[in-house]
Design an enzyme around this catalytic site. Structure first.
Site, short mmCIF file in Angstrom:
data_model
loop_
_atom_site.label_atom_id
_atom_site.label_comp_id
_atom_site.label_asym_id
_atom_site.label_seq_id
_atom_site.Cartn_x
_atom_site.Cartn_y
_atom_site.Cartn_z
NE ARG A 1 -3.80 0.18 2.27
CZ ARG A 1 -4.58 0.60 3.28
NH1 ARG A 1 -4.58 -0.08 4.42
NH2 ARG A 1 -5.32 1.68 3.17
CB CYS B 1 -1.84 3.51 9.63
SG CYS B 1 -3.23 3.98 10.69
#
Length: 290
Positions: A180, A238
């Site tokens: 990611r 995050c």
């Protein structure tokens, strides 16, 4: 202050052999991205006495593009939730989940941010409790309401404006999975990649194979290799501010401190003026120019 409590020490507390005079409140934060059935898992088996905490509704406000997928709830709402879980002033709280404390760390950080210092993560979570051979309970728990008084702002945090330049003056850690960070996949947010200047530091690297945290010396080595230095301001993000709290807990175990970017990438990538870069380097394809 201590961050972790192991299963044997928790069992001693529950049996009245530890922390004389201090009541212990157990909170089960069963949640994982893509698994909305945390409460069902809890009902089938949890640490005896543990109260279920719903991350999506009690540890976050409604999702908003300008604030991210899991924005922090108003402090008065969080205090009401903490009282509903049965927390009193002077108690100790032990939080856990069944995913290496990836979700429980959000509650740990929020309580610490609210000025509640006696809060621990059950090292290894429910798996460690099971592995120790301790019994589970089924069904719901109904605690008596608590009287805890919480505040706000006790833990360092940054916003999108600070995140934009953080990598040039400090260390910005991206706690998501490496794929990611690199922009190879993005399962939930509208843009793929990372905040310019961020360093990839997946939370899975904080844990042993059994879901317990690495030893403090191992965590220190990990974060120093990622660029942590005394005097260098460090911040963590995050996807939505959940697992970044796990990274902050790991940093604390290592003896380090860091700020949380609560909105994280889910907030950042909705800002039209916010650049997103891809690839393995902090500044993407333009790394050589920074």
């Amino acid at each position: 202050m201590d961050t972790l409590l192991d299963a044997a020490a928790l069992k001693d507390r529950m049996d009245g052999a530890g922390a004389a005079g201090q009541r212990t409140v157990l909170l089960d934060v069963r949640w994982a991205l893509g698994d909305p059935h945390g409460h069902d898992h809890y009902l089938r088996g949890h640490v005896p006495g543990a109260v279920f905490v719903d991350l999506a509704t009690e540890l976050a406000g409604p999702a908003e593009p300008e604030r991210g997928r899991h924005p922090l709830p108003p402090s008065e709402q969080f205090q009401a939730s903490a009282r509903r879980w049965g927390i009193n002033d002077g108690d100790a709280v032990v939080a856990y989940d069944d995913s290496g404390n990836m979700a429980a760390a959000r509650l740990w950080w929020m309580l610490r941010n609210a000025g509640f210092s006696s809060v621990y993560l059950l090292d290894g979570g429910l798996a460690a409790w099971r592995a120790a051979g301790f019994e589970l309970a089924a069904g719901p728990e109904q605690p008596a309401p608590g009287n805890v008084t919480l505040s706000d702002g006790a833990m360092p945090a940054i916003d999108a404006g600070q995140a934009a330049s953080w990598g040039r003056r400090g260390l910005l850690l991206d706690a998501r999975a490496g794929e990611r960070y690199r922009g190879e996949i993005e399962p939930v947010d509208p843009r793929a990649g990372h905040i310019p200047g961020a360093v990839s530091a997946p939370t899975t690297g904080n844990l042993r194979a059994d879901g317990r945290f690495l030893a403090p010396a191992e965590l220190r080595e990990r974060f120093e290799q990622l660029g942590y230095r005394d005097g260098v301001p460090t911040a963590v993000y995050c996807g939505s501010g959940v697992t970044a709290a796990h990274e902050i807990a790991a940093l604390e175990i290592a003896g380090f401190s860091a700020a949380l970017y609560p909105g994280s990438f889910s907030e950042w990538c909705h800002g039209a003026a916010n650049d997103v870069v891809t690839g393995p380097e902090p500044y993407g394809e333009d790394a050589a120019s920074h």
